[in-house]
Design an enzyme around this catalytic site. Structure first.
Site, PDB file in Angstrom:
ATOM      1  N   ASP A 120       0.362  -1.364  -0.318  1.00 28.58           N
ATOM      2  CA  ASP A 120      -0.019  -0.301   0.186  1.00 28.58           C
ATOM      3  C   ASP A 120       0.902   0.994   0.017  1.00 28.58           C
ATOM      4  OD1 ASP A 120       1.402  -0.143   3.005  1.00 28.58           O
ATOM      5  OD2 ASP A 120      -1.082   0.562   3.512  1.00 28.58           O
ATOM      6  N   GLU A 121       1.920   1.234  -0.050  1.00 21.58           N
ATOM      7  CA  GLU A 121       2.851   2.097   0.583  1.00 21.58           C
ATOM      8  C   GLU A 121       3.205   2.517  -1.170  1.00 21.58           C
ATOM      9  OE1 GLU A 121       6.495   2.125   2.622  1.00 21.58           O
ATOM     10  OE2 GLU A 121       5.111  -0.440   3.345  1.00 21.58           O
TER      11      GLU A 121
END
Ligand SMILES: NC(=O)c1ccc[n+]([C@@H]2O[C@H](COP(=O)([O-])OP(=O)(O)OC[C@H]3O[C@@H](n4cnc5c(N)ncnc54)[C@H](O)[C@@H]3O)[C@@H](O)[C@H]2O)c1
Length: 333
Positions: A123-124
Site C-alpha cells: 500500500d506504500e
C-alpha cells in the site's frame, strides 16, 4: 487440480509464511527461488514436505535461471524484493536492481512461457494519508510513493500493468498493508521492539509515534494471495487489508504490556526521513468479488501469538540482532 508454483522471495518474511500456508492448505508443489540476501533465511523453510518442496538459490534478475524455472511450473507468485524503507534511504541501488529489473525479468519469462503471475506489492505505493483524514486507499487511489523503496514497488506495479496490456501476460497485482507474524526480520518495527524487550533493551519509537499503520497478520495475507491466485481476474488489482489501524505508540505500549513491562518503558528516537504518516486499506473489492475474509480479527491475540513465536525462536533471530542494533545506533535510532 494440483499446481506447480514458483514462489520468488520465499525465504523472506511474507514469502515463507505463504509457502507454509500453501503446503498445509493445498496439495500444490512449491519451488522457491530466493537469492538469500541478508533478509532471506533458510531456517524459515524448515520442516516442509520434501516431496512437494524444493529450494533454488538465485537472483530473479538472472534471465537464464528464471527461464528454466518458468518452463517447469504452472504459476508464479512474486514476493522477492528489497523491502526495507530505511535501507532504501541508505543505498537505493539494490532496490532498482531487484524491484524493477528483477520484476521485468520475471514478466519477460511469463510472456515467453505464457505463465500466470501474481505480483505482490504494498500500500506504500499510494503515499500516505493525513492522520485526521477519514479516507482509505482503494484500487483507484493515484500512486504517490514517498521513498526509494515505495517508488520502485510502484514502478514494478506499472510494469506488470504494461505487460498485461501490451503483451497479454496473465497477471494480477495485490497491494497489502503492513504485515506482522512469525519469520519477520528483526530490522522491522514489531520484531525489533519485541526482541528489544526480550533482550532487556528499551524499545525505540520513531518521533512521537503518531504514525498509523494498518496491520494484517501474514497468514491472512497468504490466504488472500491464494484466493486471488485461484479466483482473481487477470489484469485486476486487489487491495489486501484487515482493518487493523494502530499508531506506533499504541503498538509499542501493547508489546511492553503483553511482556509484563510498564507501558511507558521506551525511548523516543530521531524520526525516519520522509516518514509516511498514515496508511489505511479499503479491501471491499477483494471481500465482495472474491469472498475473502481475514481470520485474525483480534490484533492483541495475533500480537500475543507473534511475541510467543519470537520468545520460542531466539535461535532464528539472535544471529542478526546485534548487527541490526549497531546499524540503528549509527543513525541515532
Ligand atoms: N512486510 C510487509 O509488511 C509488506 C507489506 C506489503 C507488501 N510487502 C511486499 O511483500 C514482499 C515480501 O516482503 P517481505 O517483508 O517478506 O520482505 P523480506 O525482505 O523479508 O524478504 C524478501 C526476500 O526476497 C529475497 N530477495 C531479495 N532480492 C532478491 C533477488 N534479486 N532475487 C531473488 N530473491 C531476492 C530475499 O533474500 C528475501 O528472502 C515484497 O515485495 C514487499 O514489497 C511487504
Amino acid at each position: 487440480m494440483v499446481r506447480k508454483l514458483l514462489v520468488t522471495g520465499g525465504a523472506g518474511f511474507i514469502g515463507s509464511n505463504f509457502v507454509h500456508h500453501v503446503l498445509s492448505h493445498t496439495d500444490d508443489h512449491v519451488t522457491v527461488l530466493d537469492k538469500l540476501t541478508y533478509a532471506g533465511n533458510l531456517a524459515s523453510l524448515e520442516g516442509l514436505p520434501a516431496d512437494r518442496f524444493r529450494f533454488v538459490r538465485g537472483d530473479i534478475a538472472d534471465a537464464d535461471l528464471v527461464d528454466g524455472l518458468f518452463a517447469d511450473v504452472d504459476a508464479v507468485v512474486h514476493y522477492a524484493a528489497e523491502s526495507h524503507n530505511d535501507n532504501s534511504l541508505n543505498d537505493p541501488r539494490p532496490f532498482l536492481d531487484t524491484n524493477i529489473i528483477g520484476t521485468y525479468t520475471l514478466l519477460e519469462a511469463a510472456r515467453r512461457h505464457d505463465r500466470r503471475l501474481h505480483h505482490i506489492s504494498t500500500d506504500e505505493v499510494y503515499g500516505d494519508l493525513e492522520l485526521d483524514d477519514p479516507a482509505r486507499f482503494t484500487e483507484h487511489t493515484p500512486y504517490n510513493p514517498s521513498s526509494p523503496y515505495s517508488s520502485t514497488k510502484a514502478g514494478s506495479d506499472l510494469l506488470v500493468r504494461a505487460w498485461v496490456r501490451s503483451f497479454g501476460v496473465r497477471a494480477t497485482i495485490s497491494n497489502c498493508s503492513n504485515n506482522y507474524g512469525p519469520y519477520q526480520h528483526v530490522e522491522k518495527f514489531i520484531p525489533r521492539q519485541i526482541t528489544n524487550v526480550l533482550q532487556g533493551i528499551r524499545p525505540r519509537l520513531y518521533g512521537k509515534g503518531e504514525n498509523v499503520r494498518d496491520w494484517i497478520h501474514a497468514d491472512d495475507h497468504s490466504s488472500a494471495v491464494l484466493t486471488i491466485l485461484d479466483r482473481g481476474v487477470v489484469g485486476e488489482t486487489y487491495l489486501i487489508g484487515a482493518d487493523g489501524e494502530k499508531d506506533n505508540r499504541t503498538v509499542v505500549e501493547l508489546i511492553l504490556t503483553l511482556l509484563g513491562q510498564e507501558p511507558d518503558a521506551y525511548d523516543h528516537v530521531t524520526d525516519r526521513a520522509g516518514h509516511d504518516l498514515r496508511y489505511a486499506i479499503d479491501s471491499t473489492k477483494l471481500r465482495r468479488e472474491l469472498g475473502w475474509t481475514p481470520q485474525y480479527q483480534d490484533f492483541d491475540a495475533g500480537l500475543r501469538a507473534t511475541i510467543d513465536w519470537y520468545r520460542d525462536h531466539e535461535s532464528w533471530w539472535a544471529p542478526t540482532k546485534d548487527g541490526v542494533e549497531a546499524f540503528y545506533a549509527s543513525k541515532g535510532q
